[in-house]
Write a protein that holds these residues in place. Structure first.
Motif, PDB file in Angstrom:
ATOM      1  N   ASP A   1      -1.845  -0.466   5.603  1.00 59.39           N
ATOM      2  CA  ASP A   1      -2.466  -1.178   6.550  1.00 59.39           C
ATOM      3  C   ASP A   1      -2.134  -0.679   7.832  1.00 59.39           C
ATOM      4  O   ASP A   1      -1.829  -1.526   8.732  1.00 59.39           O
TER       5      ASP A   1
ATOM      6  N   PHE B   1      -2.933   4.492   3.209  1.00 60.62           N
ATOM      7  CA  PHE B   1      -3.691   4.269   2.008  1.00 60.62           C
ATOM      8  C   PHE B   1      -4.479   5.751   1.839  1.00 60.62           C
ATOM      9  O   PHE B   1      -4.452   6.285   0.609  1.00 60.62           O
TER      10      PHE B   1
ATOM     11  N   ASN C   1      -1.994   8.170   0.383  1.00 63.90           N
ATOM     12  CA  ASN C   1      -1.758   8.146  -0.974  1.00 63.90           C
ATOM     13  C   ASN C   1      -2.697   8.686  -1.927  1.00 63.90           C
ATOM     14  O   ASN C   1      -2.484   9.504  -2.779  1.00 63.90           O
TER      15      ASN C   1
ATOM     16  N   ILE D   1     -10.838   2.983  -6.603  1.00 62.76           N
ATOM     17  CA  ILE D   1      -9.668   3.917  -6.051  1.00 62.76           C
ATOM     18  C   ILE D   1      -8.705   2.862  -4.980  1.00 62.76           C
ATOM     19  O   ILE D   1      -9.119   2.323  -4.375  1.00 62.76           O
ATOM     20  N   ASN D   2      -7.550   2.933  -5.697  1.00 58.91           N
ATOM     21  CA  ASN D   2      -6.549   2.076  -4.872  1.00 58.91           C
ATOM     22  C   ASN D   2      -4.889   2.959  -4.990  1.00 58.91           C
ATOM     23  O   ASN D   2      -4.938   3.989  -5.807  1.00 58.91           O
ATOM     24  N   ASN D   3      -3.838   2.521  -4.308  1.00 54.59           N
ATOM     25  CA  ASN D   3      -2.766   2.990  -4.296  1.00 54.59           C
ATOM     26  C   ASN D   3      -1.856   2.501  -5.379  1.00 54.59           C
ATOM     27  O   ASN D   3      -0.510   2.760  -5.295  1.00 54.59           O
ATOM     28  N   GLY D   4      -2.503   2.029  -6.469  1.00 50.97           N
ATOM     29  CA  GLY D   4      -1.544   1.483  -7.633  1.00 50.97           C
ATOM     30  C   GLY D   4      -2.596   0.850  -8.576  1.00 50.97           C
ATOM     31  O   GLY D   4      -3.837   0.662  -8.214  1.00 50.97           O
TER      32      GLY D   4
ATOM     33  N   GLY E   1      -3.026  -2.377  -2.857  1.00 50.49           N
ATOM     34  CA  GLY E   1      -3.864  -1.787  -1.576  1.00 50.49           C
ATOM     35  C   GLY E   1      -3.642  -2.454  -0.497  1.00 50.49           C
ATOM     36  O   GLY E   1      -3.037  -3.635  -0.384  1.00 50.49           O
ATOM     37  N   ASN E   2      -4.424  -2.310   0.555  1.00 54.17           N
ATOM     38  CA  ASN E   2      -4.522  -2.976   1.968  1.00 54.17           C
ATOM     39  C   ASN E   2      -5.377  -4.214   1.708  1.00 54.17           C
ATOM     40  O   ASN E   2      -5.964  -4.598   0.440  1.00 54.17           O
ATOM     41  N   LYS E   3      -5.338  -4.990   2.767  1.00 51.79           N
ATOM     42  CA  LYS E   3      -6.084  -6.479   2.596  1.00 51.79           C
ATOM     43  C   LYS E   3      -7.622  -6.394   2.020  1.00 51.79           C
ATOM     44  O   LYS E   3      -7.985  -6.968   1.175  1.00 51.79           O
TER      45      LYS E   3
ATOM     46  N   HIS F   1      -8.985  -3.696   0.435  1.00 50.96           N
ATOM     47  CA  HIS F   1      -9.140  -3.448  -0.935  1.00 50.96           C
ATOM     48  C   HIS F   1      -8.796  -4.628  -1.993  1.00 50.96           C
ATOM     49  O   HIS F   1      -9.190  -4.728  -2.929  1.00 50.96           O
TER      50      HIS F   1
ATOM     51  N   THR G   1     -12.000   7.159   2.546  1.00 51.15           N
ATOM     52  CA  THR G   1     -11.053   7.596   1.273  1.00 51.15           C
ATOM     53  C   THR G   1     -11.819   8.185   0.353  1.00 51.15           C
ATOM     54  O   THR G   1     -11.091   9.468  -0.037  1.00 51.15           O
TER      55      THR G   1
END
Lengths: 343, 343
Positions: free
Chosen positions: A146, A227, A230, B177-180, B186-188, B190, B228
């Motif tokens: 973020d 984000f 990554n 798609i996310n960072n895990g 993810g951020n808020k 996501h 992204t």
């Protein structure tokens, strides 16, 4: 003598490959002393000799699947937490682990702590570039999903010092990853990031860049929010790996002619594999902390551990942290202005 | 008879490769009529015969570097705007151009218009997967860099219908798609996207995915915000291209043995090139509009134009737009709930 505190129990191949990599590095580099935290019986049995290696017993291990914040809080006698604490206490200069990424970041942030003036640390990775040997350095690779404008602004400065001091790149080019190269590209926050970066005369800001050209060397440092960074890192890794696997499968299933062809192409394929092997640049570093906090992949083997020790030695020798501390202590107004502009 | 309105002047190789590709498609597909907008003298001189091809004179061309909104507003007699208008007027069923991407998106949005209930259209591209032939479909690739939760929610539905109807994938897997991969990653925004998607029983939501696995077939549809998505698409393209170039350079500079090796590996290398060639899936489609708006790369050659015509024919024949219209007209409350949840 540089002292590196190492979590010898972190990662899929610990402690064996960690110990092996440390010995490789120790035999090459004279000015480093290693502190290995972990199961001392196991570690001692793996060591061929203990020259410049101290083994410190730890009774717990933080597992890959442990929840990071809770693990760092609860497992005070783990190899990971004890190694980080050695840096905090001043008995070591850097912390290195191949273990749970989240826990490494949390331990770095909570135990070792930020440099004054830096709001959020950023994770960097250096990746290969086809036509040079210094690669490109991506920051933030995912520590801060973020990100605010001030965070990315600070990543640009951290990236600049890393490229200059550690990678020895003169006046490194800094680009902002965006969805086009024009100055007005991107969403609202990326437009503000562009504005802030273009006003900093201390960095060689080359403007917006597209991720398409990263491996072609369009920049030395690519800055982005955690984000996007990554997603970019994992897209590059995944695509490179998939293509190598396709080539391997094609050769294996392609009959005699194809196997002969691969044999004749061996040197070329080896060169490509070496070029794409980004473990030669060491591990990912959490920048913006009072000491280097370095992680390499959970599947790391001895060679990666050795390369990462070389990288850590360079970070320390270059006085990267001192340069960053100096910059930020003299630019508090600048950071305040950017935070104000964001509101 | 399906009618496709084509901007024959868009792209680096226009009108020659556009006309050539249209003739290739016309000779293979019986149920399509082509309307070519552009310099009629040039186009007529390139056509071998005019069976099912109408040439409509346009006096202006929107250039690659033109500012999109202004160009669409000012150049009303351009091939791009006239082709889009033909769809708006009901004299064509789809609009296709290899020209200025921004102008194509603007013309699609302002001239052809959104399906009722869809807030922002999303740009999709289908990319190759190593172990299947249906690839994976990425939405949004960059139409909407400031995506809200409701936009990504709608992209998932658009992606589902595209994969099901056009690519004939039964119960397509939809991943965010996310960072895990964990549900709280993810951020808020996501995290909110994950929550919204997991509550929709009409889609086969498989949860968070990492971009690392896209080419390995971890999902049929990858949904993400346009910022992204754009970075992921360009990272994959750039990495694949760089690796192919490294292999080529290695072969060219590798001496006789390496050239012999390449010759023996020719079939394997051809298979990889074919696998990675995503123009076989056609172009990028702006989904969520009243008719298909399709763009392919400015450098497109006849084969890509031909493949894109095949893709457009499938979109029309499958009644993709009808299915989407039907879903959104029956789910207005659902969209309102998501918008409320976002505030």
């Amino acid at each position: 003598m540089i002292k590196i505190a190492i979590d010898a129990m972190g990662g899929d191949n610990a402690p064996k490959e960690i110990v092996k990599g440390v010995e490789l590095a120790r035999n090459e580099i004279d000015n480093v002393e290693f502190q290995l935290f972990g199961d001392s019986t196991q570690i001692n049995s793996l060591l061929s000799n203990k020259k410049r290696i101290k083994v410190i017993q730890s009774d717990e291990v933080i597992k890959m699947e442990d929840e990071p914040v809770r693990a760092v809080k609860d497992k005070k006698n783990s190899s990971l937490v004890m190694a980080a604490r050695a840096v905090k206490d001043g008995s070591a200069d850097a912390f290195y682990s191949c273990g749970n990424t989240g826990a490494i970041l949390v331990a770095g942030l909570l135990i070792i702590g930020r440099i004054k003036g830096i709001d959020r640390p950023g994770l960097i990775t250096t990746l290969p570039v086809i036509n040079n040997d210094t690669g490109f350095t991506l920051i933030d690779c995912g520590a801060n999903a973020d990100a605010k404008v001030v965070n990315v602004y600070q990543y640009a400065l951290l990236g600049k010092y890393y490229a200059e001091k550690v990678l020895k790149i003169n006046n490194p080019r800094i680009g902002l990853i965006n969805n086009g190269t024009e100055s007005d590209k991107g969403n609202k926050i990326h437009q503000k990031m562009y504005q802030a970066l273009s006003q900093n005369d201390d960095i060689n800001f080359i403007g917006n860049i597209e991720s398409r050209g990263l491996l072609d060397g369009i920049t030395d440092v690519a800055v982005t929010d955690g984000f996007t960074g990554n997603a970019v890192l994992k897209s590059i890794e995944g695509t490179a790996l998939s293509m190598i696997n396709m080539l391997k499968d094609g050769i294996i299933n392609g009959g005699f002619g194809s196997k002969m062809g691969a044999l004749l192409l061996k040197d070329t394929l080896k060169k490509i594999a070496h070029k794409m092997d980004y473990t030669k640049y060491g591990g990912a570093v959490l920048l913006g902390l009072r000491a280097p906090v370095v992680k390499s992949h959970g599947s790391s083997k001895a060679k990666t551990v050795r390369n990462t020790v070389v990288q850590i030695e360079q970070i320390i020798t270059s006085n990267f942290v001192g340069s960053v501390k100096n910059y930020f202590s003299n630019h508090t107004d600048e950071m305040d202005d950017i935070k104000k502009g964001e509101q």
